[in-house]
Design a protein around this motif. Structure first.
Motif, mmCIF file in Angstrom:
data_model
loop_
_atom_site.group_PDB
_atom_site.id
_atom_site.type_symbol
_atom_site.label_atom_id
_atom_site.label_comp_id
_atom_site.label_asym_id
_atom_site.label_seq_id
_atom_site.Cartn_x
_atom_site.Cartn_y
_atom_site.Cartn_z
ATOM 1 N N UNK A 40 0.825 -1.204 0.000
ATOM 2 C CA UNK A 40 0.000 0.000 0.000
ATOM 3 C C UNK A 40 0.863 1.260 0.000
ATOM 4 N N UNK A 41 1.915 1.270 0.798
ATOM 5 C CA UNK A 41 2.806 2.435 0.837
ATOM 6 C C UNK A 41 3.543 2.614 -0.486
ATOM 7 N N UNK A 42 3.914 1.504 -1.109
ATOM 8 C CA UNK A 42 4.577 1.592 -2.416
ATOM 9 C C UNK A 42 3.654 2.165 -3.487
ATOM 10 N N UNK A 43 2.342 1.986 -3.312
ATOM 11 C CA UNK A 43 1.374 2.516 -4.271
ATOM 12 C C UNK A 43 0.998 3.954 -3.969
ATOM 13 N N UNK A 44 1.678 4.582 -3.006
ATOM 14 C CA UNK A 44 1.510 6.009 -2.795
ATOM 15 C C UNK A 44 0.599 6.418 -1.656
ATOM 16 N N UNK A 45 0.108 5.479 -0.847
ATOM 17 C CA UNK A 45 -0.759 5.870 0.256
ATOM 18 C C UNK A 45 0.056 6.577 1.334
ATOM 19 N N UNK A 46 -0.471 7.656 1.868
ATOM 20 C CA UNK A 46 0.187 8.384 2.940
ATOM 21 C C UNK A 46 0.133 7.578 4.231
ATOM 22 N N UNK A 47 1.280 7.423 4.906
ATOM 23 C CA UNK A 47 1.277 6.650 6.138
ATOM 24 C C UNK A 47 0.539 7.391 7.252
ATOM 25 N N UNK A 48 0.430 8.713 7.150
ATOM 26 C CA UNK A 48 -0.363 9.465 8.126
ATOM 27 C C UNK A 48 -1.841 9.095 8.017
ATOM 28 N N UNK A 49 -2.340 9.024 6.788
ATOM 29 C CA UNK A 49 -3.737 8.642 6.573
ATOM 30 C C UNK A 49 -3.959 7.188 6.959
#
Length: 401
Positions: A40-49
């Motif tokens: 998910x992080x590799x696909x651009x999701x913000x870790x804050x969200x």
């Protein structure tokens, strides 16, 4: 009769296997969280969200159980307990999770799991600092905890400062290694070091949560409700952090994709189900038993990462992981010996002398101690209570007068 004995033996064997099966399943659940989150992080999701959505899902999944099961035993809220909950939410859902996800983004799932095995050693160091643990180097268990902490820190430093060459695993020998000549090695090393620092900060925050959680539970003895409140307050705090760090509304968009799966999986499985299962296992077998399975997650993540993410495993990571696991079990061995010593001391305590009296003033039961035993009891700080009938007490007072 034989069939009944066989059935009883099978039931006993099954009861013995349940804690092992539960903890092994739990490690697979944690491993899946790391791999799915990395995708998910590799696909651009913000870790804050991701932190916001994770703890929102966790709050919704824990709330029904907390509100129903603890409705009769839930203590009242005080200002001090609320401040503790605010700090626990800040250290756990906000600081720990944000830095952990940031470290996971810059490194790899296997590396992140290895660094998280530093938790028992860091918790021990903080407990010593806050005088919750005493260190007596004349005892083997204390030496084991100190030595294990030093070895764990050495393993973490090695993994942070030395990456080494990529190792070719048996199951991934046909996959292409990603560190080709066109990769910016300096930028990759910088990100790796930054991610390592983030993971260390996350582990420190998680250790701080453990230190504060114990005193909070003594004042607010409702574990499910406390967890629900920590997740709820943490969600609100994470929203404030996200609004401060992310200035576009697009980052909040989530659909039926990997981002939703990562948030729901992390919230429901690793923040709700995992808490409940781990709590049951700790009640039956103790915290040392539950902690001993954490290196299994690292092995599972390494295999899953190689298959799913084509993740490279480096020589420095392997050596550092071995040192961290060795230090982990040294600390756990010391904690196990400490708990055994406490049980032995409790088992050899001298009984208290008590004269029980019923409603009619008659003595029902007497446990007598001789003078030597009384002196030992007083030396150990044990209270000696002697109750006598009211009539006998009056006669004693009249005789004294």
């Amino acid at each position: 009769m034989a069939m009944q004995q066989q059935g009883g033996a099978e039931e006993t064997l099954m009861q013995r296997c349940k804690p092992y099966l539960a903890m092994i399943s739990l490690q697979f659940g944690y491993a899946g969280m790391n791999v799915i989150t990395k995708v998910s992080l590799n696909h651009g999701m913000s870790h804050y969200v991701l932190v916001v959505y994770r703890h929102a899902f966790a709050t919704l999944s824990i709330a029904p159980f907390a509100l129903i099961l603890e409705r009769k035993v839930r203590p009242r809220m005080t200002l001090r307990v609320f401040i503790n909950i605010f700090l626990l939410a800040l250290m756990g859902p906000v600081i720990d999770q944000n830095f952990y996800y940031a470290g996971l983004k810059y490194t790899s799932p296997t590396f992140s799991c290895a660094m998280s095995n530093m938790l028992p050693a860091m918790t021990f160091v903080m407990a010593v600092i806050f005088r919750m643990e005493k260190v007596n180097l004349k005892k083997a268990r204390c030496v084991a905890k100190v030595a294990g902490t030093l070895v764990t820190v050495a393993g973490a430093m090695l993994m942070t400062l030395y990456k080494g060459r990529a190792m070719e695993m048996i199951w991934s020998k046909h996959t292409h290694l990603h560190d080709g000549p066109h990769q910016d090695a300096a930028a990759a090393a910088k990100d790796w070091f930054k991610g390592s620092i983030f993971l260390i900060i996350a582990t420190l925050a998680w250790a701080s949560l453990f230190i504060l959680q114990g005193p909070t539970l003594t004042r607010y003895n409702a574990p499910l409700t406390l967890t629900m409140l920590i997740c709820f307050v943490g969600t609100l705090q994470a929203i404030v952090v996200t609004l401060a760090m992310e200035h576009t509304t697009d980052v909040w968009k989530i659909g039926f994709d990997m981002n939703l799966l990562a948030a729901a999986y992390a919230g429901i499985v690793t923040s709700s189900i995992a808490y409940y299962v781990q709590g049951l296992v700790i009640q039956v077998r103790g915290p040392v038993f539950a902690s001993a399975f954490s290196p299994l997650m690292m092995i599972v993540v390494a295999i899953m990462g190689s298959f799913i993410l084509a993740e490279n495993i480096y020589l420095g990571g392997i050596i550092g992981s071995v040192l961290i696991v060795a230090g982990l079990y040294s600390v756990l061995w010391g904690k196990h010996k400490e708990s055994v010593e406490k049980k032995d001391i409790e088992a050899t305590e001298i009984p208290v002398a008590i004269k029980g009296v019923d409603a009619n003033g008659r003595i029902m039961d007497i446990v007598e101690l001789d003078e030597v035993q009384l002196e030992k009891a007083k030396a150990n700080g044990k209270a000696v209570t002697i109750s006598v009938p009211a009539e006998e007490a009056r006669m004693q007072r009249d005789g004294e007068n």
